[in-house]
Design a protein around this motif. Structure first.
Motif, mmCIF file in Angstrom:
data_model
loop_
_atom_site.group_PDB
_atom_site.id
_atom_site.type_symbol
_atom_site.label_atom_id
_atom_site.label_comp_id
_atom_site.label_asym_id
_atom_site.label_seq_id
_atom_site.Cartn_x
_atom_site.Cartn_y
_atom_site.Cartn_z
ATOM 1 N N PRO A 120 0.933 -1.255 0.023
ATOM 2 C CA PRO A 120 -0.079 -0.083 0.089
ATOM 3 C C PRO A 120 0.792 1.278 0.081
ATOM 4 C CG PRO A 120 -0.773 -1.463 1.879
ATOM 5 C CD PRO A 120 0.659 -2.128 1.021
ATOM 6 N N LYS A 121 0.617 2.205 -0.875
ATOM 7 C CA LYS A 121 1.131 3.514 -0.693
ATOM 8 C C LYS A 121 1.646 3.951 0.661
ATOM 9 C CE LYS A 121 -0.245 4.713 -5.505
ATOM 10 N NZ LYS A 121 -0.347 5.709 -6.514
ATOM 11 N N ASP A 122 0.652 4.063 1.535
ATOM 12 C CA ASP A 122 0.908 4.645 2.554
ATOM 13 C C ASP A 122 2.019 3.813 3.581
ATOM 14 O OD1 ASP A 122 -1.047 2.682 3.096
ATOM 15 O OD2 ASP A 122 -1.979 3.595 4.668
ATOM 16 N N GLU A 123 2.418 2.693 3.199
ATOM 17 C CA GLU A 123 3.229 1.825 4.004
ATOM 18 C C GLU A 123 4.782 1.657 3.227
ATOM 19 O OE1 GLU A 123 1.871 -2.170 4.803
ATOM 20 O OE2 GLU A 123 0.084 -1.206 5.472
ATOM 21 N N ARG A 124 4.740 2.779 2.042
ATOM 22 C CA ARG A 124 5.958 2.325 1.217
ATOM 23 C C ARG A 124 7.125 3.585 1.970
ATOM 24 N NH1 ARG A 124 4.504 1.433 -5.028
ATOM 25 N NH2 ARG A 124 3.109 -0.016 -4.598
ATOM 26 N N GLN A 125 8.386 3.259 1.825
ATOM 27 C CA GLN A 125 9.463 3.898 2.052
ATOM 28 C C GLN A 125 9.401 5.528 1.723
ATOM 29 O OE1 GLN A 125 11.613 2.995 4.746
ATOM 30 N NE2 GLN A 125 10.370 1.224 5.051
ATOM 31 N N GLY A 126 9.229 5.490 0.473
ATOM 32 C CA GLY A 126 9.324 6.953 -0.082
ATOM 33 C C GLY A 126 10.783 7.258 -0.104
ATOM 34 N N TYR A 127 11.032 7.646 -1.449
ATOM 35 C CA TYR A 127 12.473 8.118 -1.701
ATOM 36 C C TYR A 127 12.730 9.556 -1.630
ATOM 37 C CZ TYR A 127 12.736 3.521 -3.912
ATOM 38 O OH TYR A 127 12.835 2.151 -4.016
ATOM 39 N N LYS A 128 13.810 9.900 -1.221
ATOM 40 C CA LYS A 128 14.085 11.358 -0.864
ATOM 41 C C LYS A 128 15.403 11.768 -1.747
ATOM 42 C CE LYS A 128 12.865 10.936 4.002
ATOM 43 N NZ LYS A 128 12.860 9.531 4.098
ATOM 44 N N PRO A 129 15.006 12.205 -3.057
ATOM 45 C CA PRO A 129 16.104 12.566 -4.305
ATOM 46 C C PRO A 129 17.080 13.611 -3.844
ATOM 47 C CG PRO A 129 13.762 12.641 -5.122
ATOM 48 C CD PRO A 129 13.515 12.362 -3.609
ATOM 49 N N VAL A 130 18.217 13.295 -4.176
ATOM 50 C CA VAL A 130 19.377 14.363 -3.712
ATOM 51 C C VAL A 130 19.937 14.380 -5.086
ATOM 52 C CG1 VAL A 130 21.526 14.663 -2.586
ATOM 53 C CG2 VAL A 130 19.692 13.084 -1.550
ATOM 54 N N LYS A 131 20.310 15.599 -5.612
ATOM 55 C CA LYS A 131 20.923 16.086 -6.776
ATOM 56 C C LYS A 131 22.513 16.094 -6.379
ATOM 57 C CE LYS A 131 17.138 18.550 -8.957
ATOM 58 N NZ LYS A 131 16.901 19.785 -9.227
ATOM 59 N N LEU A 132 23.266 15.315 -7.344
ATOM 60 C CA LEU A 132 24.836 15.129 -7.015
ATOM 61 C C LEU A 132 25.381 15.770 -8.350
ATOM 62 C CD1 LEU A 132 24.832 11.631 -5.459
ATOM 63 C CD2 LEU A 132 24.971 13.727 -4.341
ATOM 64 N N LEU A 133 26.489 16.325 -8.180
ATOM 65 C CA LEU A 133 27.239 16.792 -9.296
ATOM 66 C C LEU A 133 28.509 15.589 -9.224
ATOM 67 C CD1 LEU A 133 28.298 18.169 -11.728
ATOM 68 C CD2 LEU A 133 29.369 19.659 -10.109
ATOM 69 N N LEU A 134 28.550 14.628 -9.994
ATOM 70 C CA LEU A 134 29.800 13.657 -9.965
ATOM 71 C C LEU A 134 30.804 14.379 -10.880
ATOM 72 C CD1 LEU A 134 27.757 10.424 -10.155
ATOM 73 C CD2 LEU A 134 28.502 11.963 -7.828
ATOM 74 N N THR A 135 32.123 14.252 -10.408
ATOM 75 C CA THR A 135 33.029 15.095 -11.320
ATOM 76 C C THR A 135 33.705 14.044 -12.075
ATOM 77 O OG1 THR A 135 34.514 14.603 -9.165
ATOM 78 C CG2 THR A 135 33.655 16.779 -9.284
ATOM 79 N N GLU A 136 34.789 14.552 -12.934
ATOM 80 C CA GLU A 136 35.329 14.153 -13.979
ATOM 81 C C GLU A 136 35.631 12.467 -13.546
ATOM 82 O OE1 GLU A 136 37.308 13.225 -17.370
ATOM 83 O OE2 GLU A 136 36.441 15.177 -16.858
ATOM 84 N N GLY A 137 35.323 11.732 -14.387
ATOM 85 C CA GLY A 137 35.667 10.277 -14.143
ATOM 86 C C GLY A 137 34.716 9.751 -13.080
ATOM 87 N N THR A 138 33.307 8.933 -13.538
ATOM 88 C CA THR A 138 32.674 8.451 -12.560
ATOM 89 C C THR A 138 32.598 6.759 -13.124
ATOM 90 O OG1 THR A 138 31.449 10.200 -12.179
ATOM 91 C CG2 THR A 138 30.250 8.145 -11.613
ATOM 92 N N LEU A 139 32.751 5.873 -12.076
ATOM 93 C CA LEU A 139 32.668 4.461 -12.089
ATOM 94 C C LEU A 139 31.457 4.326 -11.532
ATOM 95 C CD1 LEU A 139 33.367 1.678 -12.737
ATOM 96 C CD2 LEU A 139 34.709 1.539 -10.873
ATOM 97 N N LEU A 140 30.335 3.593 -12.315
ATOM 98 C CA LEU A 140 29.040 3.107 -11.778
ATOM 99 C C LEU A 140 28.685 1.603 -12.020
ATOM 100 C CD1 LEU A 140 26.021 3.973 -10.964
ATOM 101 C CD2 LEU A 140 25.642 4.097 -13.602
ATOM 102 N N VAL A 141 28.591 0.999 -10.722
ATOM 103 C CA VAL A 141 28.192 -0.426 -10.618
ATOM 104 C C VAL A 141 26.911 -0.651 -10.451
ATOM 105 C CG1 VAL A 141 28.672 -2.509 -9.760
ATOM 106 C CG2 VAL A 141 30.464 -0.924 -9.959
ATOM 107 N N THR A 142 25.886 -1.235 -11.286
ATOM 108 C CA THR A 142 24.650 -1.577 -10.805
ATOM 109 C C THR A 142 24.213 -2.929 -10.867
ATOM 110 O OG1 THR A 142 24.001 0.429 -12.280
ATOM 111 C CG2 THR A 142 22.346 -0.934 -11.705
#
Length: 196
Positions: A120-142
């Motif tokens: 149910p929607k009222d039981e969901r955690q909810g995400y708190k977005p944060v804008k990040l500036l990632l500098t030159e050269g980013t390694l992303l693992v998903t």
């Protein structure tokens, strides 16, 4: 004797440069509340075109560093029906990235709460977005849940400068280690079985 001393000094300088390049990186991670981290036991790498098919020396160094961490945490490689699919990418230049302010993943997993489409929607955690500036050269693992085809965890290091040659391999290995220090989830029962 002078040649040995020069070689030793060069190796120490090379190692220290790798340490400094890796230390400058900003390491962050975020996860999906739909991730059922307690059930994941196997993994495989995404294959295909582009970077996923990277057969360069540095691409293989990244895969091996990730394999090592997954093995240390109890995950086994699987060629078919792996629980998790692993994808990685190195971005050049600065980039804006949306992350999420969340409690530590390990702490969240201990709650045992996994959201799904039926939560149910009222039981969901909810995400708190944060804008990040990632500098030159980013390694992303998903990490992607193979069953639901949803990304369940992102780990990223920005400010990673990858010099050519052996030094670049050292920097990438340390960056993977730093990223996976944010993913301290062991497969269920792995620690108990290996502590004997």
């Amino acid at each position: 004797m002078k040649l040995t001393f020069t070689l030793l000094v060069s190796l120490v300088a090379l190692a220290m440069t790798g340490c400094f390049a890796s230390r400058e990186a900003r390491v962050e991670s975020d996860y999906s509340y739909t991730g059922n981290f307690r059930r994941y036991r196997t993994y495989d790498f995404i294959t295909g075109q582009g970077l996923a098919a990277d057969t360069s020396r540095l691409g293989e160094v990244l895969r091996e560093a990730i394999r090592t961490r997954m093995r240390v945490q109890g995950y086994r490689p699987a060629r078919s029906r792996a629980d998790l699919l692993v994808n990685f990418r190195v971005f050049e230049g600065d980039m804006r990235f949306r992350g999420y302010a969340q409690e530590d993943l390990t702490r969240w997993v201990t709650t045992g709460v996994v959201e799904d489409d039926e939560t149910p929607k009222d039981e969901r955690q909810g995400y708190k977005p944060v804008k990040l500036l990632l500098t030159e050269g980013t390694l992303l693992v998903t990490l992607i849940d193979n069953k639901t085809n949803r990304a369940v965890w992102n780990g990223y290091a920005s400010g990673v400068t990858v010099p050519p040659g052996v030094q670049g391999e050292v920097v990438l290995k340390r960056s993977v280690r730093s990223i996976f220090d944010r993913y301290q989830i062991f497969t269920e029962g792995y620690l108990e079985n290996n502590g004997q």
